[in-house]
Design a protein around this motif. Sequence first.
Motif, PDB file in Angstrom:
ATOM      1  N   LEU A  68     -11.100   0.510   3.465  1.00  0.00           N
ATOM      2  CA  LEU A  68     -10.936  -0.733   3.866  1.00  0.00           C
ATOM      3  C   LEU A  68     -11.557   0.390   5.599  1.00  0.00           C
ATOM      4  N   ARG A  69     -11.739   1.358   5.455  1.00  0.00           N
ATOM      5  CA  ARG A  69     -13.016   1.748   6.560  1.00  0.00           C
ATOM      6  C   ARG A  69     -11.817   2.083   7.790  1.00  0.00           C
ATOM      7  N   ARG A  70     -10.777   2.182   8.192  1.00  0.00           N
ATOM      8  CA  ARG A  70     -10.065   1.850   9.075  1.00  0.00           C
ATOM      9  C   ARG A  70      -8.543   2.971   8.935  1.00  0.00           C
ATOM     10  N   GLY A  71      -8.659   3.364  10.035  1.00  0.00           N
ATOM     11  CA  GLY A  71      -7.601   4.122  10.477  1.00  0.00           C
ATOM     12  C   GLY A  71      -5.880   3.397  10.649  1.00  0.00           C
ATOM     13  N   GLU A  72      -5.265   4.064  10.815  1.00  0.00           N
ATOM     14  CA  GLU A  72      -2.877   3.643  11.198  1.00  0.00           C
ATOM     15  C   GLU A  72      -2.711   3.884  12.134  1.00  0.00           C
ATOM     16  N   LEU A  73      -1.889   3.132  13.005  1.00  0.00           N
ATOM     17  CA  LEU A  73      -1.253   4.287  13.723  1.00  0.00           C
ATOM     18  C   LEU A  73       0.072   4.148  12.750  1.00  0.00           C
ATOM     19  N   ARG A  74       0.808   5.395  12.545  1.00  0.00           N
ATOM     20  CA  ARG A  74       2.346   5.045  12.064  1.00  0.00           C
ATOM     21  C   ARG A  74       3.115   6.063  12.701  1.00  0.00           C
TER      22      ARG A  74
ATOM     23  N   ARG B 194     -10.288  -0.936  18.090  1.00  0.00           N
ATOM     24  CA  ARG B 194     -10.270  -2.046  17.345  1.00  0.00           C
ATOM     25  C   ARG B 194      -9.785  -2.275  16.811  1.00  0.00           C
ATOM     26  N   GLU B 195     -10.437  -1.426  15.653  1.00  0.00           N
ATOM     27  CA  GLU B 195     -10.154  -2.035  13.823  1.00  0.00           C
ATOM     28  C   GLU B 195      -8.422  -0.965  14.074  1.00  0.00           C
TER      29      GLU B 195
END
Length: 684
Positions: free
Chosen positions: A503-509, A483-484
């Motif tokens: 941010l301790r998050r992943g990213e879709l790129r 969700r993050e």
Amino acid sequence: MSDYLQQLVREGRAPPPRGRGFDWRAIAAATAIPLESLQRARDGLLPGLQALRRELRKPPRLRPPRPPRGRPCGPIEDLPPAAHDPTPEPAAFHLSLARQMRRHGDTVHGLTRWLRAKGHPTARGTLKAWLRGTKAPRHRDSLAVLARLETRWGLAAGHFRARLPHPGRAVAGQRLEAVPESERRHLAWHLPEDFDRRPATEQEEILAWVHRVIMRGATDYRRYQAFAVRARYGLRFPGLQPVGEAARLAPPGLTAEVEALVAFKTARFAPVGLAREGVWSAATAGQKATHLGLFFGALAAAPEGPARGYGAPAEAFTLAMLVFPRLWDWHLAWREARRGFFTAWEYDMLAFARSLTAAQTGWLTQSPQLAQRLSPLPGLIEASDIARAQADWARACADFHRHAGVRRREIDRLRRVHNDPFEPIAPVLEAQSPLGEYRKIAEEVARRRPCPRRYPLAAAEASRAVLMIRLGLHLGFRQRNLRELLVCRRGARPRSERELAELRRGELRWSERAGGWEVFAPCLAFKNARSSFFSGRPYRLVLPDVAGLYDEIEAYLAEARPRLLRGADDPGTFFVKTMKSPNGAAAYDGTAFYQAWRWIIQRHGVFNPWTGRGAIAGLLPHGPHSVRDVLAAHVLKHTGSFELASYAIQDTPETVARHYGRFLPQDKAELAGRVLNAAWSDED
């Protein structure tokens, strides 16, 4: 006066005359209106009285009957023959309806007459709107008309229903007297179209099934959870947790202590002069605050209330009370009486309390000033206990530390599993291909996705639901990571690893090097960042372009996601909520994301034998974490390797074997049988 004039018209009498005018005294007597009032309103009444008198003096006009125009209507066949039409059947409802009318030589006027004769009165304007595509049937009477037309033209049942622009929409116009008003909107989707025409006993059976299987989940844990929700007792800490209107707030003193504990455990460095072991994330801090709220809420709940608590005054609460063994023994007995047995909750709560009273790193051990806030609690904390604790706080913490260790070992022996994570998805795990079985849910959502031109918001929500299931199955992330997950549009600069680590998050790129959509996440974004799976390195996965995944992602980013935001501030996450106004947060929190996933499963995952909707028979509502069980079970069934299964969900083989791997004896025997049976197929 109005009633008087209408009576004159019905009787064909003119108002009483007097000379060239009207007899106002007679009118006053007939209407019971004072003469003075009539005389004051005379100028306004005269035009109407004069017009009435002129109209009644006219002779009646008799018009001769008009002869019928056109040719007389002949009889309409019930089963007209169909002309040959080589063109394929259109996918759109209005085009298919027009094609069938042409094939069978029907007109709007003729169909209207035929439907009226068959007990389905339908306006010509309604049929014309259907043919233009500006309206589509949704009412139960309109759907009955479609069924009658399918019979007339020899089409398969549901031919038109499957081509509606919103095939998954709930039926309107049902009389649901047996359903409470507050539940009708939620239950309408799960009820058959002819629900109100079925016998009362069958209606009760349907409602009982929907409540038991779809709404509550049919498991023992779900039934307990439904009871617990109705009897809330926990305290809430403002500033640390969302607070609703009906929430019971913790007293200011206890709130300040919990805030100090959270600050101690979440700070980058421990305060000078203090020591700690481990650091909490924001999610862990919220979880611990919730557990403390439940602990003290049980103490504050009234003994005669639904929670049957202790009835202690909340103003006297302090975290220093956690070092008294008798208080904990009462709480453990209360938890066992409420649920019927011990679970991992009590085991983990005792471990949490032990960490607070550790000799060198415990926050309570290093906060002796809290002992000054203690006050007696009859039956649980005596004045003599408080005096001993205040005299030697370190010893009181050490004594409780030993006591909690003993109780924890005893609870470990007695605890049972209440919330079996495999029970709701048992049909999926028992399938030969668990991943292929669960994939049917995404296909069901896509099949019932409405027309984006007619229903743009509903189509956007369906696209989001498809991608929730698809990305969950491709990534195997925990709920928070999914969700993050941030998004970087194609052509934009992606965030660096350092930015994502903060941010301790992943990213879709979009990856130009790989030529596809890539998910990149630093190891710090995961709960098990120190696991051997990561070894301190980031996670990177190029998503496969299978089953139209890239088209779904690009259409969602270009059209669906902006529709869901509706002008609200963009949180940067891939998944966003449906915003009803520009105000508010568009990013999902844990509860909202769980409810969104559960809603998808309720509507499209659970097979409903009464409506024929849903993908998997026997499935029960569940949350996004179950996807990890599905992936682990799929890999185990096909390879038998706990190590490969751990790769699918970013974890270790030990964790998979302990929590995720449902590798039954029959699965092991079948896997071994494939190798052994291959020898019998060799010719030599």
